[in-house]
Design an enzyme around this catalytic site. Sequence first.
Site, short mmCIF file in Angstrom:
data_model
loop_
_atom_site.label_atom_id
_atom_site.label_comp_id
_atom_site.label_asym_id
_atom_site.label_seq_id
_atom_site.Cartn_x
_atom_site.Cartn_y
_atom_site.Cartn_z
N SER A 13 0.82 -1.22 0.00
CA SER A 13 0.00 0.00 0.00
C SER A 13 0.86 1.27 0.00
CB SER A 13 -0.98 0.01 1.18
OG SER A 13 -0.30 0.14 2.40
N ASN A 14 2.03 1.23 0.62
CA ASN A 14 2.93 2.40 0.55
C ASN A 14 3.45 2.58 -0.88
OD1 ASN A 14 3.56 3.88 3.18
ND2 ASN A 14 3.53 1.74 3.83
N ARG A 69 22.07 -15.58 2.48
CA ARG A 69 21.69 -14.17 2.60
C ARG A 69 22.56 -13.29 1.68
NH1 ARG A 69 18.30 -11.82 5.96
NH2 ARG A 69 17.93 -13.51 7.40
N ILE A 96 16.18 -8.70 6.30
CA ILE A 96 17.36 -8.12 6.94
C ILE A 96 18.44 -8.08 5.88
CG2 ILE A 96 19.14 -8.51 8.67
CD1 ILE A 96 16.90 -9.74 10.43
N HIS A 113 9.50 2.53 8.60
CA HIS A 113 9.39 1.58 9.71
C HIS A 113 8.23 2.05 10.59
CE1 HIS A 113 10.58 -1.37 12.67
NE2 HIS A 113 10.41 -0.45 13.59
N THR A 145 20.99 2.17 6.73
CA THR A 145 22.40 1.90 7.02
C THR A 145 22.51 0.42 7.40
OG1 THR A 145 22.09 2.58 9.31
CG2 THR A 145 22.91 4.26 7.78
N GLU A 178 1.49 7.05 7.03
CA GLU A 178 2.60 6.57 6.19
C GLU A 178 2.33 6.92 4.73
OE1 GLU A 178 3.90 2.45 6.72
OE2 GLU A 178 3.23 2.46 8.78
C1 GAR Z 1 4.00 -0.75 6.66
O1 GAR Z 1 3.23 -0.45 7.80
C2 GAR Z 1 5.47 -0.49 6.91
O2 GAR Z 1 5.69 0.56 7.82
C3 GAR Z 1 5.90 -1.80 7.51
O3 GAR Z 1 5.19 -2.79 6.83
C4 GAR Z 1 3.96 -2.25 6.35
C5 GAR Z 1 3.89 -2.53 4.87
O4 GAR Z 1 2.62 -2.23 4.37
N1 GAR Z 1 7.31 -1.97 7.36
C6 GAR Z 1 8.06 -2.69 8.19
O5 GAR Z 1 7.60 -3.27 9.14
C7 GAR Z 1 9.53 -2.72 7.85
N2 GAR Z 1 10.28 -3.20 8.96
P1 GAR Z 1 2.42 -2.07 2.81
O6 GAR Z 1 3.01 -3.32 2.17
O7 GAR Z 1 0.93 -2.03 2.64
O8 GAR Z 1 3.11 -0.82 2.38
#
Ligand code: GAR
Length: 212
Positions: A13-14, A69, A96, A113, A145, A178
Amino acid sequence: MKNIVILISGRGSNMEAIVKACGAGGWPARIAAVISNRPDAAGLAFARSHGIATAVVDHQAFGKGDSARVAFDAELQRVIDGFDPDLVVLAGFMRILTPGFTAHYAGRMLNVHPSLLPAFTGLHTHRRAIEAGCRVAGATVHFVTAELDHGPIVAQAVVPVLDGDDESALATRILALEHRMYPSVVRWFVEDKLAVDGARVRHRGGEPQMFS
Ligand code: GAR
Protein backbone atom coordinates in the site's frame (compact mmCIF):
# COMPACT_ATOMS: atom_id res chain seq x y z
CA MET A 1 14.47 12.06 -14.96
CA LYS A 2 15.43 9.99 -11.91
CA ASN A 3 14.70 6.29 -11.59
CA ILE A 4 12.98 5.01 -8.48
CA VAL A 5 13.00 1.27 -7.72
CA ILE A 6 10.54 0.13 -5.04
CA LEU A 7 10.99 -3.09 -3.04
CA ILE A 8 7.98 -4.81 -1.48
CA SER A 9 7.19 -8.07 0.27
CA GLY A 10 3.40 -8.02 0.45
CA ARG A 11 0.40 -5.75 0.22
CA GLY A 12 2.31 -2.79 -1.13
CA SER A 13 0.00 0.00 0.00
CA ASN A 14 2.93 2.40 0.55
CA MET A 15 4.21 1.53 -2.93
CA GLU A 16 0.72 2.30 -4.31
CA ALA A 17 0.72 5.68 -2.58
CA ILE A 18 4.12 6.51 -4.07
CA VAL A 19 3.13 5.32 -7.57
CA LYS A 20 -0.04 7.42 -7.46
CA ALA A 21 1.74 10.53 -6.17
CA CYS A 22 4.45 10.21 -8.82
CA GLY A 23 1.84 9.55 -11.51
CA ALA A 24 -0.04 12.70 -10.57
CA GLY A 25 2.81 14.59 -12.22
CA GLY A 26 5.42 17.17 -11.42
CA TRP A 27 8.05 14.74 -10.18
CA PRO A 28 11.47 14.73 -11.88
CA ALA A 29 11.31 10.95 -11.56
CA ARG A 30 9.61 7.77 -12.68
CA ILE A 31 8.93 4.44 -11.01
CA ALA A 32 11.35 2.26 -12.96
CA ALA A 33 10.41 -1.03 -11.29
CA VAL A 34 8.72 -2.76 -8.39
CA ILE A 35 10.64 -5.77 -7.08
CA SER A 36 9.47 -8.37 -4.56
CA ASN A 37 11.20 -11.15 -2.65
CA ARG A 38 7.88 -13.02 -2.64
CA PRO A 39 6.25 -14.19 -5.89
CA ASP A 40 2.79 -13.90 -4.30
CA ALA A 41 3.16 -10.29 -3.09
CA ALA A 42 -0.22 -8.67 -3.71
CA GLY A 43 1.38 -5.37 -4.68
CA LEU A 44 2.91 -6.84 -7.84
CA ALA A 45 -0.50 -6.96 -9.54
CA PHE A 46 -1.06 -3.26 -8.86
CA ALA A 47 2.33 -2.37 -10.33
CA ARG A 48 1.75 -4.48 -13.44
CA SER A 49 -1.69 -2.96 -13.95
CA HIS A 50 -0.03 0.46 -13.94
CA GLY A 51 2.44 -0.55 -16.63
CA ILE A 52 5.39 -0.66 -14.24
CA ALA A 53 8.11 -3.28 -14.76
CA THR A 54 8.13 -5.91 -12.02
CA ALA A 55 10.62 -8.54 -10.95
CA VAL A 56 10.76 -11.25 -8.30
CA VAL A 57 13.89 -12.42 -6.54
CA ASP A 58 12.52 -15.24 -4.39
CA HIS A 59 14.58 -15.48 -1.19
CA GLN A 60 13.36 -19.04 -0.62
CA ALA A 61 15.31 -20.20 -3.68
CA PHE A 62 18.54 -19.27 -1.89
CA GLY A 63 18.10 -21.47 1.20
CA LYS A 64 19.07 -20.43 4.72
CA GLY A 65 22.15 -19.17 6.49
CA ASP A 66 24.65 -16.36 6.07
CA SER A 67 25.96 -17.40 2.65
CA ALA A 68 22.37 -17.69 1.34
CA ARG A 69 21.69 -14.17 2.60
CA VAL A 70 24.78 -12.82 0.84
CA ALA A 71 23.87 -14.65 -2.40
CA PHE A 72 20.29 -13.37 -2.27
CA ASP A 73 21.40 -9.78 -1.71
CA ALA A 74 23.92 -10.06 -4.59
CA GLU A 75 21.20 -11.24 -6.96
CA LEU A 76 18.76 -8.62 -5.70
CA GLN A 77 21.41 -5.94 -6.25
CA ARG A 78 22.04 -7.19 -9.80
CA VAL A 79 18.31 -7.01 -10.60
CA ILE A 80 17.86 -3.58 -8.98
CA ASP A 81 20.90 -2.14 -10.76
CA GLY A 82 19.48 -3.36 -14.09
CA PHE A 83 16.94 -0.54 -13.64
CA ASP A 84 19.64 2.08 -13.09
CA PRO A 85 18.19 3.43 -9.84
CA ASP A 86 18.82 6.87 -8.37
CA LEU A 87 16.76 5.86 -5.34
CA VAL A 88 15.77 2.50 -3.84
CA VAL A 89 12.61 2.63 -1.73
CA LEU A 90 11.90 -0.13 0.79
CA ALA A 91 8.13 -0.23 1.21
CA GLY A 92 7.20 -3.09 3.50
CA PHE A 93 10.28 -5.03 2.36
CA MET A 94 10.67 -7.58 5.14
CA ARG A 95 14.28 -8.66 4.78
CA ILE A 96 17.36 -8.12 6.94
CA LEU A 97 19.97 -6.71 4.56
CA THR A 98 23.69 -7.50 4.45
CA PRO A 99 26.24 -4.72 5.11
CA GLY A 100 27.59 -4.98 1.55
CA PHE A 101 24.13 -4.38 0.14
CA THR A 102 23.37 -1.41 2.38
CA ALA A 103 26.82 0.09 1.62
CA HIS A 104 26.19 -0.18 -2.12
CA TYR A 105 23.03 1.96 -1.77
CA ALA A 106 24.34 4.30 0.95
CA GLY A 107 22.61 7.66 0.76
CA ARG A 108 20.15 6.46 -1.87
CA MET A 109 18.00 3.90 -0.06
CA LEU A 110 15.01 4.80 2.13
CA ASN A 111 12.87 2.68 4.45
CA VAL A 112 9.60 3.18 6.28
CA HIS A 113 9.39 1.58 9.71
CA PRO A 114 6.15 1.50 11.72
CA SER A 115 7.43 3.01 14.97
CA LEU A 116 8.90 6.23 16.28
CA LEU A 117 12.54 5.19 15.92
CA PRO A 118 14.80 4.63 17.74
CA ALA A 119 12.01 3.01 19.82
CA PHE A 120 10.72 -0.40 18.75
CA THR A 121 13.05 -1.57 16.02
CA GLY A 122 12.13 -4.98 14.59
CA LEU A 123 8.71 -6.62 14.50
CA HIS A 124 5.30 -6.21 16.23
CA THR A 125 5.92 -2.53 16.80
CA HIS A 126 2.29 -1.50 17.39
CA ARG A 127 1.63 -4.27 19.92
CA ARG A 128 4.82 -3.40 21.76
CA ALA A 129 3.94 0.32 21.84
CA ILE A 130 0.52 -0.47 23.35
CA GLU A 131 2.00 -2.92 25.86
CA ALA A 132 4.61 -0.35 26.91
CA GLY A 133 1.84 2.15 27.68
CA CYS A 134 2.97 4.67 25.06
CA ARG A 135 0.66 7.66 24.60
CA VAL A 136 1.98 8.32 21.09
CA ALA A 137 3.11 5.98 18.34
CA GLY A 138 3.90 6.38 14.69
CA ALA A 139 6.17 5.65 11.78
CA THR A 140 9.58 6.78 10.58
CA VAL A 141 11.16 7.23 7.15
CA HIS A 142 14.94 6.94 7.35
CA PHE A 143 17.98 6.37 5.21
CA VAL A 144 19.08 2.76 5.38
CA THR A 145 22.40 1.90 7.02
CA ALA A 146 23.92 -1.45 7.99
CA GLU A 147 22.18 -1.49 11.38
CA LEU A 148 18.57 -2.71 11.20
CA ASP A 149 16.00 0.10 11.53
CA HIS A 150 18.64 2.74 12.14
CA GLY A 151 19.99 5.48 9.90
CA PRO A 152 19.37 9.20 9.49
CA ILE A 153 15.71 10.04 10.12
CA VAL A 154 14.04 12.07 7.36
CA ALA A 155 10.49 12.29 8.70
CA GLN A 156 8.24 10.94 11.42
CA ALA A 157 4.47 10.54 11.66
CA VAL A 158 2.87 10.74 15.09
CA VAL A 159 -0.55 9.58 16.25
CA PRO A 160 -2.10 9.27 19.72
CA VAL A 161 -2.50 5.81 21.25
CA LEU A 162 -6.15 5.82 22.34
CA ASP A 163 -7.66 3.92 25.26
CA GLY A 164 -9.02 0.70 23.82
CA ASP A 165 -6.70 0.66 20.82
CA ASP A 166 -5.68 -2.77 19.68
CA GLU A 167 -2.80 -3.55 17.35
CA SER A 168 -5.00 -3.38 14.27
CA ALA A 169 -6.68 -0.04 15.13
CA LEU A 170 -3.32 1.57 15.84
CA ALA A 171 -1.77 0.11 12.68
CA THR A 172 -4.62 1.49 10.55
CA ARG A 173 -4.24 4.99 12.01
CA ILE A 174 -0.49 4.98 11.46
CA LEU A 175 -0.67 3.49 7.94
CA ALA A 176 -2.88 6.37 6.78
CA LEU A 177 -0.09 8.76 7.79
CA GLU A 178 2.60 6.57 6.19
CA HIS A 179 0.71 7.03 2.92
CA ARG A 180 1.08 10.82 3.22
CA MET A 181 4.57 10.87 4.64
CA TYR A 182 6.40 8.39 2.39
CA PRO A 183 5.42 9.91 -0.99
CA SER A 184 6.38 13.34 0.37
CA VAL A 185 9.82 12.13 1.43
CA VAL A 186 10.46 10.31 -1.85
CA ARG A 187 9.55 13.47 -3.71
CA TRP A 188 11.89 15.54 -1.52
CA PHE A 189 14.71 13.10 -2.31
CA VAL A 190 14.26 13.17 -6.09
CA GLU A 191 13.98 16.96 -5.98
CA ASP A 192 17.32 17.13 -4.09
CA LYS A 193 15.65 18.85 -1.14
CA LEU A 194 17.31 16.77 1.58
CA ALA A 195 20.52 17.81 3.34
CA VAL A 196 22.08 15.08 5.46
CA ASP A 197 24.41 16.11 8.28
CA GLY A 198 25.35 13.06 10.33
CA ALA A 199 22.21 11.67 11.91
CA ARG A 200 20.26 14.81 11.12
CA VAL A 201 18.35 15.31 7.87
CA ARG A 202 16.97 18.73 7.02
CA HIS A 203 14.57 19.77 4.26
CA ARG A 204 16.38 22.64 2.54
CA GLY A 205 13.10 24.50 2.00
CA GLY A 206 11.93 24.11 5.58
CA GLU A 207 9.03 21.72 4.89
CA PRO A 208 7.72 20.19 8.15
CA GLN A 209 9.31 16.78 8.68
CA MET A 210 6.70 15.73 11.21
CA PHE A 211 3.33 14.41 10.05
CA SER A 212 0.29 14.19 12.30
C1 GAR B 1 4.00 -0.75 6.66
O1 GAR B 1 3.23 -0.45 7.80
C2 GAR B 1 5.47 -0.49 6.91
O2 GAR B 1 5.69 0.56 7.82
C3 GAR B 1 5.90 -1.80 7.51
O3 GAR B 1 5.19 -2.79 6.83
C4 GAR B 1 3.96 -2.25 6.35
C5 GAR B 1 3.89 -2.53 4.87
O4 GAR B 1 2.62 -2.23 4.37
N1 GAR B 1 7.31 -1.97 7.36
C6 GAR B 1 8.06 -2.69 8.19
O5 GAR B 1 7.60 -3.27 9.14
C7 GAR B 1 9.53 -2.72 7.85
N2 GAR B 1 10.28 -3.20 8.96
P1 GAR B 1 2.42 -2.07 2.81
O6 GAR B 1 3.01 -3.32 2.17
O7 GAR B 1 0.93 -2.03 2.64
O8 GAR B 1 3.11 -0.82 2.38
